[in-house]
Design a protein around this motif. Structure first.
Motif, mmCIF file in Angstrom:
data_model
loop_
_atom_site.group_PDB
_atom_site.id
_atom_site.type_symbol
_atom_site.label_atom_id
_atom_site.label_comp_id
_atom_site.label_asym_id
_atom_site.label_seq_id
_atom_site.Cartn_x
_atom_site.Cartn_y
_atom_site.Cartn_z
ATOM 1 N N GLY A 110 -6.371 14.345 10.335
ATOM 2 C CA GLY A 110 -5.927 13.388 9.647
ATOM 3 C C GLY A 110 -5.843 12.793 8.551
ATOM 4 N N MET A 111 -5.900 10.863 7.910
ATOM 5 C CA MET A 111 -5.122 11.441 6.464
ATOM 6 C C MET A 111 -5.141 9.855 6.085
ATOM 7 S SD MET A 111 -1.170 9.835 8.945
ATOM 8 C CE MET A 111 -0.180 9.809 7.870
ATOM 9 N N ASN A 112 -4.727 9.574 5.516
ATOM 10 C CA ASN A 112 -5.117 8.069 4.720
ATOM 11 C C ASN A 112 -3.971 7.109 5.282
ATOM 12 O OD1 ASN A 112 -6.437 8.762 2.466
ATOM 13 N ND2 ASN A 112 -4.650 8.766 1.026
ATOM 14 N N PHE A 113 -4.906 5.977 4.958
ATOM 15 C CA PHE A 113 -4.001 5.046 5.706
ATOM 16 C C PHE A 113 -2.066 4.863 4.603
ATOM 17 C CE2 PHE A 113 -2.195 0.308 5.347
ATOM 18 C CZ PHE A 113 -2.237 -0.403 6.171
ATOM 19 N N GLN A 114 -2.907 4.664 3.846
ATOM 20 C CA GLN A 114 -1.617 4.592 2.700
ATOM 21 C C GLN A 114 -2.308 5.617 1.342
ATOM 22 O OE1 GLN A 114 0.494 0.646 1.357
ATOM 23 N NE2 GLN A 114 -1.379 0.165 0.986
ATOM 24 N N GLN A 115 -1.435 5.341 0.152
ATOM 25 C CA GLN A 115 -1.624 6.090 -0.637
ATOM 26 C C GLN A 115 -2.506 4.645 -1.732
ATOM 27 O OE1 GLN A 115 -1.229 9.250 -2.395
ATOM 28 N NE2 GLN A 115 -0.208 9.615 -0.437
ATOM 29 N N GLU A 116 -3.528 5.286 -2.293
ATOM 30 C CA GLU A 116 -4.710 4.396 -3.020
ATOM 31 C C GLU A 116 -4.790 4.943 -4.446
ATOM 32 O OE1 GLU A 116 -7.461 2.126 0.093
ATOM 33 O OE2 GLU A 116 -7.852 4.198 0.332
ATOM 34 N N ARG A 117 -4.766 3.768 -5.339
ATOM 35 C CA ARG A 117 -4.650 3.750 -6.945
ATOM 36 C C ARG A 117 -6.056 4.303 -7.049
ATOM 37 N NH1 ARG A 117 -1.739 -0.950 -6.362
ATOM 38 N NH2 ARG A 117 -3.698 -1.798 -7.045
ATOM 39 N N GLU A 118 -7.394 3.950 -6.634
ATOM 40 C CA GLU A 118 -8.474 4.343 -6.813
ATOM 41 C C GLU A 118 -9.339 5.685 -5.477
ATOM 42 O OE1 GLU A 118 -11.301 0.979 -8.014
ATOM 43 O OE2 GLU A 118 -10.028 0.456 -9.878
ATOM 44 N N ARG A 119 -9.987 6.028 -5.576
ATOM 45 C CA ARG A 119 -10.517 6.601 -4.456
ATOM 46 C C ARG A 119 -11.952 6.945 -4.747
ATOM 47 N NH1 ARG A 119 -8.236 8.056 -0.494
ATOM 48 N NH2 ARG A 119 -9.386 10.762 0.243
ATOM 49 N N GLU A 120 -13.335 6.281 -4.360
ATOM 50 C CA GLU A 120 -14.000 6.568 -4.688
ATOM 51 C C GLU A 120 -15.315 6.476 -4.007
ATOM 52 O OE1 GLU A 120 -18.009 4.353 -6.914
ATOM 53 O OE2 GLU A 120 -15.979 3.551 -6.975
ATOM 54 N N VAL A 396 -6.184 9.675 13.408
ATOM 55 C CA VAL A 396 -6.589 11.166 14.004
ATOM 56 C C VAL A 396 -6.655 11.800 14.794
ATOM 57 C CG1 VAL A 396 -8.840 9.737 11.736
ATOM 58 C CG2 VAL A 396 -9.096 9.101 14.244
ATOM 59 N N GLY A 397 -6.740 12.644 14.926
ATOM 60 C CA GLY A 397 -6.433 13.731 16.158
ATOM 61 C C GLY A 397 -6.369 15.341 16.177
#
Length: 457
Positions: A110-120, A396-397
């Motif tokens: 699995g992975m992020n959709f894209q890099q994000e500044r905040e990850r709460e 995801v997979g």
């Protein structure tokens, strides 16, 4: 009735001997994997029982392939790149007489959709993840396989065997599935008016710049009286979303799960399959009504244009890594429980040296989840969309040691954590999009998860 004690006893002799022989030859830690064909086990019960073990769980079901994959137990390897996976497999000692896709060592990805500044909201979910769990159950057609994965360096073999057998007993226990009977306390559609204004801003931007399409997503937050059990939600998804890919990935206290209609890429025995899905309409209340809506979708210029964006982008990428590309002349209708989509299936033969992960990395996000042009749409989403997407809309997979694997785009999904659930839905915005109509489309896309959570609209 087949009993788990039979298999436990078999592992006590065969697996112990295999583990000792593998350990005797090694001076450093290596992955040792043992796969055995077993009697029938309910994949959902295996998943539910995994909650009693240390570690995080995984669930994958493809109705198209009649394949279940369930991971449970401690993470034997938790990797961040596909290169790490390749390195591990090169030195692994594997016993697997079946050679069926999805057996042997399997990494759930699995992975992020894209890099994000905040990850709460998504703090327990890494940017990229390839995880090999201690135990994997594979059900393919009418056959069942259990795989044990361990890191072995020649020490503590006796204690490893004792621990493994105890964990297997817990996974095979014939317990009742946890119920989902909990009352909804609060339902909130996050920033709904602001989201409509954002759609209008997107259409204005498309008319005045090189941006052709951008996919915008929004969220709904639900709060319940008691803790939500992922197994109960999965059971409802399996019952109601039979034509979808059903997945779950657990990290920490949170579980990301859903039922997505959209395959990204599948590879089996060197043959690649992908699915171009874009363009959406509701199902009709009668067969005649449903047919009229479907025909209107097939003729709708906005949806056909959006669909063709996706087909062109996906086939352009796949052609770099494959030959003998098969693409239908036009889209078909993919009919799900609440929705119907424009759908174009594509297949090809993978070129030597090409891999599933190479293609996934280049395809993501497709125009169905990001927009066109790719970078301009991602820039707009990053700057303007207030939602923390995390793994929503990303691949995801799983993949096995024989270069087989499958990925789906994680839409029609939600993140469970304790007694809360955050659901996600998106839609493609083009120059003629109407904010109210796009809002209604996302409302329809919430329905599969709302139904799985037993929440009335």
């Amino acid at each position: 009735m087949w009993r788990s004690e039979n298999m436990i006893q078999q592992y006590k002799t065969d697996f112990e001997s295999f583990l000792r022989k593998a350990a005797d030859k090694q001076q450093q830690q290596i992955l040792v994997s043992w796969t055995e064909k077993v009697g029938a086990i309910d994949p959902l019960r295996f998943f539910a029982n995994g909650s009693s073990l240390e570690g995080n769980r995984h669930f994958w079901y493809s109705q198209k392939d009649d394949l279940y994959l369930v991971g449970a137990g401690p993470a034997i390897l938790d990797m961040r790149t596909a290169d790490e996976w390749e390195h591990v497999i090169e030195s692994a000692v594997v016993h697997n007489l079946s050679l069926r896709a999805g057996t042997g060592p399997v990494a759930f990805s699995g992975m992020n959709f894209q890099q994000e500044r905040e990850r709460e909201l998504w703090q327990d979910f890494p940017d990229t993840q390839y995880r090999i769990p201690a135990f994997t159950l594979t059900k393919t057609e009418k056959e069942y396989y259990v795989t044990i994965n361990q890191l072995v360096d020649g020490s503590n073999i006796e204690s490893q065997i004792t621990t493994i057998l105890g964990q297997l007993e817990q996974l095979f226990a014939e317990k009742d599935l946890p119920a989902l009977q909990t009352e909804l306390i609060r339902k909130e559609e996050l920033e709904s008016q602001a989201w409509k204004r954002l759609v209008k801003e997107a259409t204005d931007t498309i008319k005045s710049t090189e941006l052709d399409k951008v996919v915008l997503a929004r969220a709904m937050k639900l709060e319940f009286e008691e803790k939500l059990h992922a197994a109960g939600v999965l059971r409802n998804l399996l019952d109601t979303q039979k034509d979808s890919f059903i997945f779950a990935v657990e990290n920490g206290s949170a579980c990301f799960l859903g039922a997505t209609p959209e395959r990204l890429v599948r590879v089996e025995s060197g043959i690649l399959h992908t699915s171009c899905v874009a363009g959406t309409a509701p199902r009709g209340k009668s067969e005649t009504d449903d047919q009229m809506i479907g025909n209107a979708l097939l003729q709708d210029s906005k949806n056909r244009e959006e669909h063709q964006y996706v087909v062109k982008m996906i086939t352009d990428v796949i052609s770099k890594y494959s030959k003998d590309l098969l693409v239908p002349d036009g889209p078909q209708l993919l009919k799900l429980r609440q929705l119907q989509h424009l759908h174009t299936p594509v297949s090809a033969t993978l070129l030597p040296g090409a891999s599933l992960q190479q293609i996934v990395q280049e395809l993501h996000p497709t125009p169905a989840l990001g927009g066109l042009p790719k970078q301009e749409s991602l820039d707009f989403i990053e700057k303007k969309e207030p939602l923390e997407r995390g793994w929503y809309g990303a691949p995801v997979g799983w993949m096995d040691s024989y270069r087989n694997g499958d990925t789906a785009v994680a839409i029609r999904s939600g993140l469970l954590d304790g007694n809360q659930a955050v659901l996600f839905a998106g839609c493609g915005v083009v120059k003629d999009s109407d904010p109210d109509m796009e809002f209604e489309e996302t409302a329809i896309k919430f329905r599969p998860m709302l139904e799985a959570l037993e929440v009335s609209e």
